[in-house]
Design an enzyme around this catalytic site. Sequence first.
Site, PDB file in Angstrom:
ATOM      1  N   TYR A 112       8.733   7.975   9.295  1.00  0.00           N
ATOM      2  CA  TYR A 112       8.217   9.095  10.059  1.00  0.00           C
ATOM      3  C   TYR A 112       8.996   9.375  11.326  1.00  0.00           C
ATOM      4  O   TYR A 112       8.657  10.273  12.079  1.00  0.00           O
ATOM      5  CB  TYR A 112       6.727   8.873  10.358  1.00  0.00           C
ATOM      6  N   TRP A 114       9.433   8.086  14.301  1.00  0.00           N
ATOM      7  CA  TRP A 114       8.986   7.835  15.665  1.00  0.00           C
ATOM      8  C   TRP A 114       9.185   6.380  16.087  1.00  0.00           C
ATOM      9  O   TRP A 114       8.620   5.949  17.096  1.00  0.00           O
ATOM     10  CB  TRP A 114       7.510   8.185  15.801  1.00  0.00           C
TER      11      TRP A 114
END
Length: 747
Positions: A112, A114
């Site tokens: 993802y 992050w």
Amino acid sequence: MDGETRQRRVTSSHWGAFEVVTEGCRIIEAHPFGPDPHPPSIPAILPAAVHHSSRVARPSIRRAWLTTRDRTGRGDGDYVTPPWDEALDIAAQEIDRIRKTHGNGAIYGGSYGWASAGRFHHAQGQIHRFLNCIGGYVASFGSYSTGCAQSIMPHVFGENFLTLTYEAQDSFATIARHTETLVMFGGINPKNSQVSMGGITEHQTAGWFDRFTETGMTRVNIGPQRTDAPEGCDWLPCRPGSDTALMLALAHVLETEGLADHAFLDRYTVGYDRFRAYLMGETDGTPKSPDWAAPLTGVAPATIHDLARRMASTRTLITVAWSLQRQEHGEQPYWMSAVLAAMLGQIGLPGGGVGYGYGAIGGIGKDFRPLGGLTLPQGTNAVPDVIPVARVADMLLHPGQPYDFNGQRRAYPDIRLVYWAGGNPFHHHQDLNRLHEAWTRPETIIVNEPWWTATAQRADIVFPATTPYEREDIGRSPLDDYLFHMPALIPPVGEARDDYAIFAGLAERLGLGVTFTEGRDPAQWIGHLYDGFQARATAAGVEVPTLDALRARNWIKLDIAAEEQPKPILRAFRADPDGAALKTPSGRIEIFSATIDSFGYDDCPGHPVWLPPKEWPGTASTDAPLHLVSPQPGDKLHSQLEAALADIEGARPETILIHETDAAARGVATGDLVRAFNARGAVRARARVTSDIVQGVVALPTGAWFGAPGGNMDANGNPNVLTRDVGTSRLGQGTSAHSALVEVERL
């Protein structure tokens, strides 16, 4: 205590820069970065999180999978801990078995993005490079934050949604100079703008709202929570899920009172006549008037009339939060906001028109001269299959099942191996009990992860990954004007290795080591990427130091900021709609899309319409009478740092906001433990009674780590136990997290 081993250095993160104090092998303090006018409080928890007992200490393999290839026991916590070489051997053999037996189309690469603000140790880039090197993988489209918008908005404006957001929207400086009325659907929350992809150094959203106050700007916060915009904004309480109905009613006033800019509509848009027939009730017998919208939205007809007239008589900017497209039929408020702005005729004017995602992340609203970042080459994916990111549980549960997505008829691939690095799907995804069931279907799940998150606890092979504070990197975001050398502040905790070392070890065992590494170690890769960045910066007239000089300086502020940078796409289109036509089929803003109409989707027809969600206040029942919204947390990024936060006395379970009338009816007071539940599951939470939320609505932030699955109550308060795992529509297939009904009772 200020001996030779104590050091103070600055590093960067997705929530900004901060000064870190280390002593020996430990981080002992984290402090705000001096130039940041509104530093977040998040870094204070960093020392406890980095050294938390929940760190994955060594390679771990689930015992039942190792002995019998059991799938059903994922989450039971019984692991063996072989040496690194043995664990890498086992993982490489399993990856090789899957790709040779079932093909690379049986591998799903989850990430993802992050995990770090560092540009080389970017988990998403690392895992995608590795999987592409070994023959490819099933990828995902979009994000949980904006997946629906990424599908619908190219049909409307002809641009990739993120390009539209970053390159066609006005800065806060432009808004302060020109906007007279700011109409915020879903608000603009400085809490959310604490974070940004790649980091945001100077947090300015709150400061700009102080400036808006000084200019006398009218600021209207439309949504279920007063706190979704800074203090001093006018709050227009509106039921969740009804924003499209309110926008339609505003449009109805503009049309019926002669306030719509038909000259703009005729020159810059297509399809208004088709939409107008619906708006006026000619096609369905229901005019979308303020009287029609009032019982749906909870907004009085007179208020709707007054707001529409003000919007038409002033320079008005309509902003739409990302949260509005994270609901069933989330395409509609995004599309309808563009139509409403077109009817006002202000698209392309400074401080007018429509903008998306202000306040969602820190970089939106800042202006810079374009300057590329540093990106690890990922190679080419030989597997054509791509799924909408929020449909991962559907894919795992229903291999081969056909589904519709943005005009295409596809079938879910048969996934045998999931490899996840950088992210926690048991935070992002909806209906976590359903995801828990879906997670039992693949033959193997491998995870690189620093902490024992809910995802790591459900993996068969877990490789302990370093945090960004245990490795060298370069911090640079295209939405920021700072450049950081991110030093390795401490040695790796336990036996942790960085993702690059893990994937290099796997690639070597698969005979593709040089393909993955190109003969470079991390320091050489960082130097190689930085050289390319420095060359591009020099060509753009921006001076940056050598890498050695940056290491010595730790950080610099780049000379790329602009007080009011022109936005070429919509400005140029307004000035010359023929010479600077949009990339839509018509070259115009598409109020009616023949392309979407040709798909034949009843849940997303050819122009914006009001489509009530299956779960929203209009369908509330005695079993589930309250509408749940699940905003982003204010104390962390997604679910990161949660292990340490959960240790703070009284911090968990998570706090749920409930209106004072709803609380009184249930005998609930502030501080009480409550059970929030529906047919999908139950969570424990701590109540806070307030008048700053619409009656009939409760708010429970995301990010608490998912605990007990099945019929057991989640003790930490993760709202995604309760949310619906359905696509926004057949067009967008985004998350519908904000379309959920629940009941709350006192424990």
